[in-house]
Design an enzyme around this catalytic site. Structure first.
Site, PDB file in Angstrom:
ATOM      1  N   ARG B  54      13.633   7.076  -2.536  1.00 20.11           N
ATOM      2  CA  ARG B  54      12.812   6.272  -3.429  1.00 20.11           C
ATOM      3  C   ARG B  54      11.576   7.067  -3.837  1.00 20.11           C
ATOM      4  O   ARG B  54      11.347   8.159  -3.338  1.00 20.11           O
ATOM      5  CB  ARG B  54      12.396   4.966  -2.759  1.00 20.11           C
ATOM      6  CG  ARG B  54      11.996   5.182  -1.313  1.00 20.11           C
ATOM      7  CD  ARG B  54      10.836   4.468  -0.787  1.00 20.11           C
ATOM      8  NE  ARG B  54       9.653   4.582  -1.571  1.00 20.11           N
ATOM      9  CZ  ARG B  54       8.738   5.559  -1.454  1.00 20.11           C
ATOM     10  NH1 ARG B  54       8.873   6.559  -0.591  1.00 20.11           N
ATOM     11  NH2 ARG B  54       7.643   5.569  -2.195  1.00 20.11           N
ATOM     12  N   ALA B  56       9.274   7.513  -7.646  1.00 18.88           N
ATOM     13  CA  ALA B  56       9.706   7.851  -9.009  1.00 18.88           C
ATOM     14  C   ALA B  56      10.135   9.317  -9.149  1.00 18.88           C
ATOM     15  O   ALA B  56      11.252   9.597  -9.599  1.00 18.88           O
ATOM     16  CB  ALA B  56       8.605   7.480  -9.996  1.00 18.88           C
ATOM     17  N   GLN B 204       6.242  -0.038   2.265  1.00 21.52           N
ATOM     18  CA  GLN B 204       6.211   1.425   2.151  1.00 21.52           C
ATOM     19  C   GLN B 204       4.880   2.003   2.617  1.00 21.52           C
ATOM     20  O   GLN B 204       4.821   3.145   3.061  1.00 21.52           O
ATOM     21  CB  GLN B 204       6.456   1.869   0.700  1.00 21.52           C
ATOM     22  CG  GLN B 204       7.863   1.596   0.183  1.00 21.52           C
ATOM     23  CD  GLN B 204       7.947   0.292  -0.580  1.00 21.52           C
ATOM     24  OE1 GLN B 204       7.174  -0.643  -0.329  1.00 21.52           O
ATOM     25  NE2 GLN B 204       8.873   0.193  -1.494  1.00 21.52           N
ATOM     26  N   ASP B 245       5.283   4.621 -11.576  1.00 19.67           N
ATOM     27  CA  ASP B 245       6.695   4.761 -11.939  1.00 19.67           C
ATOM     28  C   ASP B 245       6.888   4.974 -13.428  1.00 19.67           C
ATOM     29  O   ASP B 245       7.951   5.409 -13.868  1.00 19.67           O
ATOM     30  CB  ASP B 245       7.479   3.525 -11.486  1.00 19.67           C
ATOM     31  CG  ASP B 245       7.469   3.427  -9.977  1.00 19.67           C
ATOM     32  OD1 ASP B 245       6.485   2.895  -9.419  1.00 19.67           O
ATOM     33  OD2 ASP B 245       8.418   3.927  -9.346  1.00 19.67           O
ATOM     34  N   ASN B 255       3.596   0.317 -11.615  1.00 16.52           N
ATOM     35  CA  ASN B 255       3.634   0.807 -10.233  1.00 16.52           C
ATOM     36  C   ASN B 255       4.035  -0.366  -9.352  1.00 16.52           C
ATOM     37  O   ASN B 255       4.184  -1.503  -9.806  1.00 16.52           O
ATOM     38  CB  ASN B 255       2.272   1.398  -9.824  1.00 16.52           C
ATOM     39  CG  ASN B 255       2.345   2.174  -8.523  1.00 16.52           C
ATOM     40  OD1 ASN B 255       3.291   2.920  -8.281  1.00 16.52           O
ATOM     41  ND2 ASN B 255       1.360   2.005  -7.657  1.00 16.52           N
ATOM     42  N   LYS B 256       4.191  -0.087  -8.093  1.00 13.89           N
ATOM     43  CA  LYS B 256       4.601  -1.082  -7.104  1.00 13.89           C
ATOM     44  C   LYS B 256       3.856  -2.410  -7.299  1.00 13.89           C
ATOM     45  O   LYS B 256       2.660  -2.424  -7.543  1.00 13.89           O
ATOM     46  CB  LYS B 256       4.299  -0.529  -5.710  1.00 13.89           C
ATOM     47  CG  LYS B 256       4.736  -1.387  -4.556  1.00 13.89           C
ATOM     48  CD  LYS B 256       6.225  -1.697  -4.559  1.00 13.89           C
ATOM     49  CE  LYS B 256       7.035  -0.452  -4.807  1.00 13.89           C
ATOM     50  NZ  LYS B 256       8.467  -0.734  -5.041  1.00 13.89           N
TER      51      LYS B 256
END
Lengths: 365, 365
Positions: B54, B56, B204, B245, B255-256
Site C-alpha cells: 500500500r 500511493a 497505518q 494519493d 489523502n487518507k
C-alpha cells in the site's frame, strides 16, 4: 429506556436491599450486560474513575449516591466534607460532578448527622429524577430542529444526524442529551439516520451509541472518527448534535476529544452544529474554555490496547500500537463558541454566547 | 531503510530466482515481518487490493512489476493491454497506479513481444530507482522547513511534527514522502518529535508509522485521530506534514480519510500544513478534487473489526462495533488547496495552486 423490552435507568437503588446502588458496567457493553453493585463511596469513586459509569450527567448522579453511601458509614460533617472532596477529584473535566456534589453538600450540611442518610438518598433520587425530566425536555426542544430539516426534504428522504461519543441514555440517568431529540424524532415517525463516530480511544460511539440506537431501532451507521469531514463535504450530514462535559459562560464547549474537529468541518461545510446539555453542565465561573477547562489525560493503554469480541465469542484485549511506541491520551477538547450554532437545553434553544446563556439562565448569571 | 541493521526496500526482485517479486505483507506489520512472493499479475493485483502492499508510490511500483510478471506468461499486446487495465482497477484513488501503468505501457507497446519481458523488468526497476531518488530529494526540500522551526526555538526544544497515516518508506520504495524530511532531520541531529495519528480504520499510523519511526530511533507519540485539534490548540504542533494519493491541477489533495479534519485544525490554529509528494502523484487532468477524485469505499469489516496482539503474543481479530450495527468506510478524503500551506516535491517547494504547480512542473502543465 428499554433493553429488550425491560425499562431501565442507568443508575438506581437496589430494589431488594433498598440501599446499595446499581449501575451498568459500561466497560463491558455491548458484549455483556453486567450490573454492578456499589456498596460504599470508594466503590462509587472507582466506578467513576475507571469509566464503568460515565457521561457527564450520569457521573454527577452516581457521585450523589456515593455521598449517600458514605453517610451510611459515617454521617459526620467531617466525613461529608471529605467524601465530597474525594469524589470531586475522580474526574476533572465534566462540571456535573462538582455541581451534584455541591448540591449534596448544600442539602446535608446544615442538618443533624442523624438525618443525613435519609436526606442524602432523597437528594440523590431528586437529582436523578430532575435529570430524567431535564433530558426529556432537551429532546422536546431539539426535536423541531430535526422536523425543520425533514420539512425541507423530499418525502421519505432521511434526516442525517452526526454524533460523537455517547450522549444517550447511558450517559445520563435516562433519555440522553444529544440522543434525546433523535429518540423522540424516531418515535414520532421521522425518518432519521445517525452517523455514529466510533470515538477513539474508548469507542463509546461504536460500543454504546450504536448499541443504544440499535436496541431502540434507530437506523444508524458507524464510521471512523476520520470520516465526518468527508461526509459533510458530500452533503451526507444535515446536522451535528453532540453532548458536552462543560459549557462556559461564553458558550465554549468541552466534550469528548475530536468534537472540535467535527465542529470545524461543520462550519467549513455550512452544517449546523448543536450541543445538547442540561443546566448542570453549565459552568458560569469559567469564561475561556480552551484556556481554563482542565483536560483529563487518561492512561496510555486506552490508546495502545483495544477490547472486543472474537468471531467465536471470546472477549480479548489486543495491542494495536507498534511495540515500544508511547501514546498520549487527552480525553476531551474544547470547541470555541464561535463554531457552535446553538445550545439545546431543558429551557429551550439559545445561541452559544454570554448573552444567549444569560437570557435562558438569568438565575445562573 | 534498515530493519534491525539490514537494509531493505519495500519491493524488490528475488535475488535467488531473479524474477519473482518480493514485498512485505503490510497487513502483518508490526507483529510479524512476513515477506511475500508474487509470481504473477493476479498475485500482484491481490496484494494491492488487499493492502498487503500500500501507499500511493509503492502500489505504482508493485503494479509495474505486476506487468513484468504478466509479460513472462504472455507478452502479446492484447495481454499487455488487459493486464494494464486489470491492475489499474485494483484501487481507484491513488493516481500513481495509473501513472506507473501508463509508463509501463508506453515503454512496451511499440516493442516486439519477444523483447518485452526484459524491458518490463528494466522499466519497473527504473520506476523504483526513480522513486527512491525522488523521495530522497523530497526529504532534502522538506528539511529546511524543520530547520527553520528549530532555529526559532530555544536550544534543545523539540520540533513537533504531526503526521497522518503512513507516508514513510513502507508507502514508497524507500525513504518515504512525508517522513523523508523527518528521517533526514533526525539524522542531521535535529531534535524532532512526531505525533503519529493512529489512522483508523486500518491503523497505518499506529502500526506502520510508529514502527518505522521506532526502528529508526525517531522520538514519537501515537495519538487517537481525534487528538490533533486539541494538540494544535495548545501549541503542541509546529507543523503538519502528510503524504497524498493524488494532487489535482489546482492543488487539492486526496489523502487518507481524516486528513481534511487535520488541515482544518491547522488553519484554525495557524499551524503550517504541508503535503509531500513525488511528481507521479500529480493528476493534471483533474481540477476540483472534492468533486472529481473517486473515493474508494472499502469493506465494512475494516471498521467493525480490529487485529492486534494479545498480552501473551497471539494475533487476534476482534469486533469493536455493537453487534448488528452497520459501518461505512470511505478510505480517503480531499483537502481543498486553500487549506494547504504548500507542497514539498522532488523539485522543491511550491504553493498548492495551479500557478505553483505550473511553475514547478511546466513539462506537466
Amino acid at each position: 429506556m428499554k433493553i429488550d423490552g425491560v425499562p431501565y435507568r442507568s443508575v438506581w437503588v437496589d430494589r431488594e436491599d433498598g440501599w446499595s446502588v446499581r449501575i451498568f458496567d459500561q466497560t463491558k457493553l455491548p458484549w455483556a450486560i453486567d450490573i454492578l453493585r456499589l456498596a460504599d463511596e470508594d466503590q462509587a469513586a472507582h466506578a467513576i474513575r475507571s469509566m464503568q459509569t460515565r457521561g457527564a450527567p450520569l457521573i454527577g448522579a452516581v457521585a450523589a449516591y456515593g455521598v449517600a453511601l458514605a453517610m451510611r458509614r459515617d454521617a459526620s460533617t467531617a466525613h461529608l466534607d471529605s467524601v465530597v472532596d474525594m469524589l470531586g477529584k475522580t474526574r476533572p473535566t465534566a462540571i456535573n460532578l462538582r455541581w451534584a456534589l455541591d448540591r449534596m453538600r448544600a442539602a446535608l450540611h446544615n442538618m443533624a448527622p442523624a438525618d443525613r442518610v435519609a436526606a442524602a438518598y432523597a437528594e440523590a433520587a431528586a437529582i436523578c429524577d430532575d435529570d430524567v425530566e431535564t433530558c426529556r425536555k432537551i429532546g422536546e426542544h431539539g426535536l423541531p430542529l430535526l422536523q425543520e430539516i425533514a420539512a425541507r426534504k423530499a418525502p421519505g428522504e432521511r434526516v442525517n444526524v452526526l454524533t460523537h461519543c455517547n450522549a444517550g441514555w447511558l450517559a445520563t440517568v435516562d433519555y440522553g442529551t444529544a440522543l434525546s431529540p433523535i429518540f423522540q424524532a424516531h418515535d414520532a415517525g421521522l425518518k432519521v439516520h445517525v452517523w455514529v463516530d466510533e470515538t477513539r480511544p474508548r469507542n463509546q460511539g461504536a460500543a454504546l451509541t450504536a448499541w443504544e440506537l440499535g436496541k431502540h431501532g434507530v437506523p444508524h451507521t458507524v464510521v471512523a472518527d476520520n470520516a465526518g469531514g468527508h461526509l459533510m463535504q458530500h452533503g451526507e450530514v444535515d446536522i451535528v448534535i453532540v453532548g458536552t462535559d462543560r459549557v462556559t459562560r461564553q458558550g465554549d464547549v468541552a466534550n469528548k476529544i475530536g468534537t472540535y474537529l467535527k465542529a470545524l468541518a461543520a462550519r467549513d461545510n455550512g452544517v449546523p452544529f448543536w450541543v445538547a446539555l442540561p443546566h448542570s453542565t453549565l459552568d458560569m465561573r469559567v469564561r475561556d474554555g480552551v484556556a481554563e477547562i482542565p483536560i483529563e489525560e487518561r492512561a496510555e493503554a486506552e490508546v495502545t490496547e483495544l477490547t472486543g469480541r472474537t468471531a467465536d465469542g471470546r472477549i480479548e484485549t489486543v495491542r494495536v500500537v507498534a511495540e515500544g511506541s508511547p501514546a498520549a491520551n487527552p480525553a476531551f477538547d474544547v470547541t470555541p463558541a464561535r463554531l457552535v450554532t446553538g445550545l439545546i437545553t431543558e429551557r429551550g434553544r439559545t445561541e452559544a454566547s454570554e448573552a444567549g446563556l444569560a437570557a435562558l439562565y438569568p438565575d445562573k448569571a
